[in-house]
Design an enzyme around this catalytic site. Sequence first.
Site, PDB file in Angstrom:
ATOM      1  N   ASN A 154       8.125  -3.369  10.124  1.00  0.00           N
ATOM      2  CA  ASN A 154       7.156  -4.371  10.568  1.00  0.00           C
ATOM      3  C   ASN A 154       7.143  -5.497   9.547  1.00  0.00           C
ATOM      4  O   ASN A 154       7.040  -5.257   8.357  1.00  0.00           O
ATOM      5  CB  ASN A 154       5.773  -3.690  10.663  1.00  0.00           C
ATOM      6  N   SER A 162       3.472  -5.470   7.800  1.00  0.00           N
ATOM      7  CA  SER A 162       2.976  -4.096   7.786  1.00  0.00           C
ATOM      8  C   SER A 162       1.780  -3.955   6.839  1.00  0.00           C
ATOM      9  O   SER A 162       1.817  -4.405   5.697  1.00  0.00           O
ATOM     10  CB  SER A 162       4.101  -3.170   7.333  1.00  0.00           C
ATOM     11  N   SER A 163       0.720  -3.347   7.348  1.00  0.00           N
ATOM     12  CA  SER A 163      -0.456  -3.118   6.504  1.00  0.00           C
ATOM     13  C   SER A 163      -0.122  -1.982   5.554  1.00  0.00           C
ATOM     14  O   SER A 163       0.250  -0.902   5.995  1.00  0.00           O
ATOM     15  CB  SER A 163      -1.658  -2.721   7.339  1.00  0.00           C
ATOM     16  N   GLU A 173       3.696   9.217   9.902  1.00  0.00           N
ATOM     17  CA  GLU A 173       4.974   8.656   9.468  1.00  0.00           C
ATOM     18  C   GLU A 173       5.984   9.759   9.168  1.00  0.00           C
ATOM     19  O   GLU A 173       5.669  10.723   8.473  1.00  0.00           O
ATOM     20  CB  GLU A 173       4.783   7.832   8.178  1.00  0.00           C
ATOM     21  N   THR A 180      -2.899  -3.587  13.824  1.00  0.00           N
ATOM     22  CA  THR A 180      -3.581  -4.720  13.199  1.00  0.00           C
ATOM     23  C   THR A 180      -3.815  -5.817  14.227  1.00  0.00           C
ATOM     24  O   THR A 180      -4.882  -6.431  14.275  1.00  0.00           O
ATOM     25  CB  THR A 180      -2.739  -5.232  12.016  1.00  0.00           C
ATOM     26  N   SER A 225       3.777   2.473  12.178  1.00  0.00           N
ATOM     27  CA  SER A 225       3.933   1.131  11.642  1.00  0.00           C
ATOM     28  C   SER A 225       4.616   0.239  12.678  1.00  0.00           C
ATOM     29  O   SER A 225       5.654   0.585  13.222  1.00  0.00           O
ATOM     30  CB  SER A 225       4.759   1.203  10.366  1.00  0.00           C
ATOM     31  N   GLY A 226       4.001  -0.916  12.928  1.00  0.00           N
ATOM     32  CA  GLY A 226       4.576  -1.869  13.876  1.00  0.00           C
ATOM     33  C   GLY A 226       4.164  -1.635  15.314  1.00  0.00           C
ATOM     34  O   GLY A 226       4.651  -2.282  16.229  1.00  0.00           O
ATOM     35  N   GLY A 245      -0.442   5.126  10.936  1.00  0.00           N
ATOM     36  CA  GLY A 245      -0.173   6.245  11.841  1.00  0.00           C
ATOM     37  C   GLY A 245       0.712   7.265  11.173  1.00  0.00           C
ATOM     38  O   GLY A 245       1.189   7.081  10.049  1.00  0.00           O
TER      39      GLY A 245
END
Length: 1027
Positions: free
Chosen positions: A169, A172-173, A403, A124, A119-120, A401
Amino acid sequence: LALPGTNGIRLTMESALTARDRVGVQDFVLLENFTSEAAFIENLRKRFKENLIYTYIGSVLVSVNPYKELEIYTKQNMERYRGVSFYEVSPHLYAIADNSYRSLRTERKDQCILISGESGAGKTEATKKILQYYAVTCPASQQVETVKDRLLQSNPVLEAFGNAKTLRNDNSSRFGKYMDVQFDYRGAPVGGHILNYLLEKSRVVHQNHGERNFHIFYQLLEGGEEDLLRRLGLEKNPQQYHYLVKGHCARVSSINDKNDWKIVRRALSIISFNDNEVEDLLSIVASVLHLGNVQFAADEQGNAQVTTENQIKYLGRLLAVEGSVLRDALIHKKIIAKGEELISPLNLEQAAYARDALAKAIYGRTFSWLVNKVNKSLAYKEGEFPGWRSTTVLGLLDIYGFEVFQHNSFEQFCINYCNEKLQQLFIELTLKSEQEEYESEGIAWEPVQYFNNKIICDLVEEKFKGIISILDEECLRPGDATDTTFLEKLEETVKNHPHFLTHKLADQKTRKSLGREEFRLSHYAGDVTYSVAGFLDKNNDLLFRNLKETMCNSENPIINQCFDRTELTDKKRPETAATQFKNSLSKLMEILMSKEPSYIRCMKPNDAKQADRFDEVLIRHQVKYLGLMENLRVRRAGFAYRRKYEVFLQSLGLVTSPPLHCPHLGYKQEEYKMGRTKIFIRFPKTLFATEDALEVRKQSLATKMQATWRGFYRRKKFLHMKHSAIAIQSWWRGTLGRRKAAKKKWAVETIRRFIKGFIYRNHPRCPENEYFLDYIRFSFLMNLKRNLPKNVLDKSWPTPPPSLCEASQLLRQLCMQNMVWTYCKRISPEWKQQLEQKVIASEIFKGKKDNYPQSVPRLFINTRLGNEEINAKVLQALENEAIKYAVPVIKYDRKGYKARARQLLLTQNAVVIVEESKIKQRIDYANLTGISVSSLSDNLFVLHVHCEDNKQKGDVVLQSDHVIETLTKTAIQADKVNNVNINQGSIKFTVGQGKEGIIDFISGSELLIAKAKNGHLTVVAPRLNSR
Ligand SMILES: Nc1ncnc2c1ncn2[C@@H]1O[C@H](COP(=O)(O)OP(=O)(O)OP(=O)(O)O)[C@@H](O)[C@H]1O
Ligand SMILES: [Mg+2]
């Protein structure tokens, strides 16, 4: 090219390959120590410090989030990467994008780009940049522009509903996204399709500290117009809504909700939402907020009762359901057992659970509906692109990704399982493509040692024995199944698995690191400990039947589509969340397997979202769980470097044609292999050594190349010039030849015409002779022009042809007239006088006197004696009379014919004979009766005087050397032209008082003048030849 020994050569020396950014190596396969994680990270760090955020591992792109705007996404940059060979330019997203696009176009094979990372890390952003790259560089048309717009604008909408601020993030998605972009045969994007995975629904009802709910809620409250908010029964303040304040950070400085709202609102209309649909959609968003504010209180029996009627009212309106039905459904539970409906009240906890479940269900299903709606707008419409037959697709996978948190729950389990699957796919495809490359290049396959994570995937997904199967089983099992019983079941079933561990199964040492409610999976990327709490609930994802029913009756069109009535009648239990996820993943794998993959591995440099900070620990962690070292190892297992021969030679700056002979490069047998189209080099150092040697030899090579090139160039120029010269020469020769031939032909024709004309020359004018006659005329005239008589005396005249006789005659006359005329015009008064005198002389003497012809060529002189030769007294005596002519003469006495020198003067009125100073005789012209001369060649003449005059002494016998001149002048002056007598034989003359004298003229040999015996004067005149 002989290589010097590798000793002393800087192995790390940058090559032409990396000349474009000389920081570290731009491809990790060129790392000498490829097994060293430290070297790997050092290379990353070096490049990151210089803002070089992209590095390759072969064809895989590693990206490090710069957390700042870099000037590398400009339009010019896009153009730089367009259509350029992968290794020619420095590593970039665009290189990957362009490479995939080109394969898609040239091989017509579907492509996918897999973007992963935590994340981050920038997944995206990468997806968006790739989409932008295609939007800018792909061919366009009016319709295609619309599709491009929709593809780009689907992002802000999906991000508003699916992204949220998290600790890691700000955007974040919270769902996985796979997007297919369809390209037509021209390479223009004509459609798209999105698949979404596992939206983190729990965020709707709960957020960790420092996190937010999905963006759309805040955007609506911040940006929505007052009118709209009133209709939705909302207040502008997010603090009013329980679902928005769980993380205690509804407002964040780094996020501009108001602005984002505008973007989303615009995007909605671009992806073809009409106003009603927008209103329906926002009603649902608002209903979730109202649902969050629904409160319960317990009655005496401990049953939950709704205390917030107002909320129910809004919900009824927004969801278009009966308020009372909804209220009841929120606090009751309906069970169907043996065909009978049993309704039981819920306690407080259960009611809150039901409420939250409803909120999650509504939001989750609406999100799926939204994706569908976007898909409809992106769908490739055959009608809009007529005749654009088959399309190829390029997939973009932006998925969560790996985690690892302090506490890892069901979501992390799913996410990590997903990554495990992707890793497996990656290994399979990489190895497969590696093997295929070896095969196609005709090189023996060298088995590669790698960790096959299939064992972990199996552990999760295997039927009956896998974790998901066991979880499902626990969820379905009647009786009191709990998270703990699930863990026990797990321990029982997979206890011997090497990648599975629990507190109970662990040895003494590791047991401390595990809680009793936890299990640990040894993922390929590292160990992760999951807490089983909530696993069953989340997997069940249950919505009570009566809530479902209520929703099915909704008149809100979106809700109506989201909750299908068949769900109610379907006896089969709905699939659990994990199974759904497993199935969708397996579908995704199928999709990806059918495509040619490219990889982008994203990393974040620090947790603080700060630019220019490179946290080595964090990076090492990511390098590990992204499996980058493994990736590199696979790639380097055989050969570090491989390139097509041309590219290899080009990269070395060499221009030779393959086949290339590596022994010339000094390579050892084990250092390289020659494939069909590529050279494989085992160690980077070999390559570097080649480059270094080349560096050394570059000067001389350059000179040589230059010389060769110059030679070639000059020769080319020379050949060109030679060729041109020959061309000009031959052309000119041809022209000359043609001219000569034409001349000859003309000549022949002319001659022929001449001959014919000559033959017909005496015929009347006819075609056969007209040329000839014309020519003869022409040439006569031309000849005449050249040979005209020069003067009147010139009597020459060209002989005319018969046809021109008359013209010739006329011309001749004209010519003569002209000459005379010209002559006359030119004549001077003196000359005129001369001629007049000569004419008169001619009239008098011509043909009559023998010495006349001799006088003709001699000019008449004005006077033969100047005034100084005449005595002054005479001049004085003749004072009033101008002397017109004077000439010395000889006078013969009348008696003895003695010769005496005298001067003869002609004045205006008289002839005067002068002896020295005396005027001996003056004969007025009136008294001059005539003049006599002989016909012979002598010079004697007699002036006859009127005898009546006594003063006169009689006729005068004179001799002048210029007798013709003297007589002519006298005759003119005295007007006695007609009185000149030319006598043959003798002349009679009077000698005073009536006496006569006779002069006899005879011809002889020489002049003799003497008195004869008969008393006559005898003149013997010489015979002249002319006579
Ligand atoms: N190439 C880049 N240039 C500049 N900033 C970037 C870049 N990539 C990412 N960022 C910054 O990092 C932030 C996070 O990136 P992004 O949202 O793409 O992460 P992600 O990998 O999608 O994370 P998640 O898994 O949480 O969705 C972005 O909002 C942006 O500020
Ligand atoms: Mg994202």
